[in-house]
Scaffold this motif. Sequence first.
Motif, mmCIF file in Angstrom:
data_model
loop_
_atom_site.group_PDB
_atom_site.id
_atom_site.type_symbol
_atom_site.label_atom_id
_atom_site.label_comp_id
_atom_site.label_asym_id
_atom_site.label_seq_id
_atom_site.Cartn_x
_atom_site.Cartn_y
_atom_site.Cartn_z
ATOM 1 N N LEU A 186 0.831 -1.196 0.000
ATOM 2 C CA LEU A 186 0.000 0.000 0.000
ATOM 3 C C LEU A 186 0.874 1.258 0.000
ATOM 4 N N LEU A 187 1.913 1.264 0.829
ATOM 5 C CA LEU A 187 2.811 2.416 0.891
ATOM 6 C C LEU A 187 3.569 2.591 -0.419
ATOM 7 N N GLY A 188 3.926 1.475 -1.059
ATOM 8 C CA GLY A 188 4.585 1.574 -2.357
ATOM 9 C C GLY A 188 3.702 2.238 -3.392
ATOM 10 N N GLU A 189 2.439 1.864 -3.416
ATOM 11 C CA GLU A 189 1.515 2.471 -4.370
ATOM 12 C C GLU A 189 1.291 3.949 -4.054
ATOM 13 N N MET A 190 1.231 4.279 -2.772
ATOM 14 C CA MET A 190 1.040 5.672 -2.374
ATOM 15 C C MET A 190 2.266 6.521 -2.720
ATOM 16 N N VAL A 191 3.450 5.935 -2.615
ATOM 17 C CA VAL A 191 4.679 6.653 -2.988
ATOM 18 C C VAL A 191 4.634 7.049 -4.456
ATOM 19 N N ILE A 192 4.224 6.119 -5.318
ATOM 20 C CA ILE A 192 4.138 6.412 -6.754
ATOM 21 C C ILE A 192 3.125 7.530 -6.998
ATOM 22 N N ALA A 215 -6.217 2.492 -7.287
ATOM 23 C CA ALA A 215 -7.110 3.374 -6.527
ATOM 24 C C ALA A 215 -6.341 4.167 -5.480
ATOM 25 N N MET A 216 -5.478 3.490 -4.718
ATOM 26 C CA MET A 216 -4.700 4.188 -3.703
ATOM 27 C C MET A 216 -3.636 5.088 -4.332
ATOM 28 N N LEU A 217 -3.105 4.680 -5.458
ATOM 29 C CA LEU A 217 -2.169 5.533 -6.194
ATOM 30 C C LEU A 217 -2.872 6.835 -6.581
ATOM 31 N N THR A 253 12.149 -4.341 1.427
ATOM 32 C CA THR A 253 10.992 -5.245 1.456
ATOM 33 C C THR A 253 10.203 -5.177 0.154
ATOM 34 N N VAL A 254 9.919 -3.957 -0.312
ATOM 35 C CA VAL A 254 9.113 -3.829 -1.533
ATOM 36 C C VAL A 254 9.924 -4.112 -2.789
ATOM 37 N N ALA A 255 11.237 -3.983 -2.722
ATOM 38 C CA ALA A 255 12.065 -4.200 -3.910
ATOM 39 C C ALA A 255 12.380 -5.668 -4.150
#
Length: 466
Positions: free
Chosen positions: A57-63, A228-230, A413-415
């Motif tokens: 979720l945080l990865g999508e929000m970062v983008i 959606a979160m992005l 973690t996300v990478a």
Amino acid sequence: MTRATWRTRLGFVLAAVGSAVGLGNIWRFPWLTATNGGAAFLLLYVLVIVLVGVPGLLGEMVIGRRSRRNPVGAFGELGGRPWRVLGGVALFASVVVLSFYSVVGGWILRYTAASATGAYFGAPQQYFAAIDFGVGAAAFHALFLLATVAVVYAGVDRGIELATTVMVPGIVVLFGGLAVWAWTLPGSAGGYEFYLSLDVAYLRANFFDVLVAAAGQALFTLSVGAGAMLTYASYIDEDRSLAADGTIIAVLNTGIGVLAGLVIFPLLFSLGVSPGEGGPGALFVGLAGAFADLPYSRVVGVVFFGVVLLAALSSAISIFEVLVAYLVDEHDITRARATAGVGGLFLLTGSLAALSPGLFALLADTIANLALTAGLLGFLLFVGWVLGPAAIDEYRTGAGTVARMTGRPWYYTVAVVLPLFLAFTLVSGLGGVLGVPVTAPQAAAIAALGVVVAIALVRHRVDTAV
């Protein structure tokens, strides 16, 4: 064209929670829990939320915040034109999800109206079987879609933010009260045992199937993988802590999902209904039957399904907004025209799902899981291997001390870790769809090879661009 923003932090958080809560927790979560071993599913679901959902979720929000664009524009802005294909995956996932989601929204709308007359009280199972698919289902899907269009048309702050700040608190209060009431029902103990008592033997025998279902549900209910979160994050300012907001969203979402189970399963067992018997209609069969025995049953039914309708609407709005934002950002189309065009698309796709039980099941139980998993896999590879250190900078922007300290662990973690897990889940899911048995070692090997190849291609593309 000036881009919209959220007026308040609370407005964003509640809108995001509304996107995540919706029918994912109230309708889909009890249904999938019932058909995947009860507590076995709950255990893997919570683990996936914590270990995969929140970082993803945080990865999508970062983008989203880094680009301040829709999914297609975000990947093009941050990575170059070839990466826009990842945004296309998000648009596809959004179309898949809302095409069946609006059908369920139509069911809820119909039940809200039928509660006033008590039409389903006498035979809830037969009533649902009579209205779940067909021309009537398509008509109510269209009415639900019309309500979604009206909110999105009003805009981000005057429509989405305003609506969700009313919807979400109402959902929490109502379900808390229902959970307390369900505890008092005779026979409810069986529901708690099914829901909370882990069957280790079942989990061992069905681990892959349960894992795929739990991962798909976790991604579905957090609204990750479809953009959606992005899109919502693209409307927030740099003084917000993504880590704090994302964690709050995930905790509230998971809590409401678990709470929904504490309502649904005690009710089903108190009525003597097998938890897997209702299928997609478990919400309507179980709860609708319970309302008939309550004082002021019609009022209770109207209020309950009315609030569930708000939850459904809050999620539908976020998915709908993904495509509207794409048309507004990338094609400079007015919000009014974009909303009308997207509404026409979903009127068609949702009507097809409402008329075909087979298509509905395919979208809701198979394609949605795979599309969301593939979408988030691509998103996180992009964060880790295209954005790179810039992703850490964005993660830390507006954050407190703890969030700044966790930037690098989150990034690794996300990478690396999450792409391996998501690839493993995707391979296992595809094996089930294609009827090709895949063992754990085989799935792990294929997933690892796929991630390594993807990383190599990403790095080659980046080096070539530079």
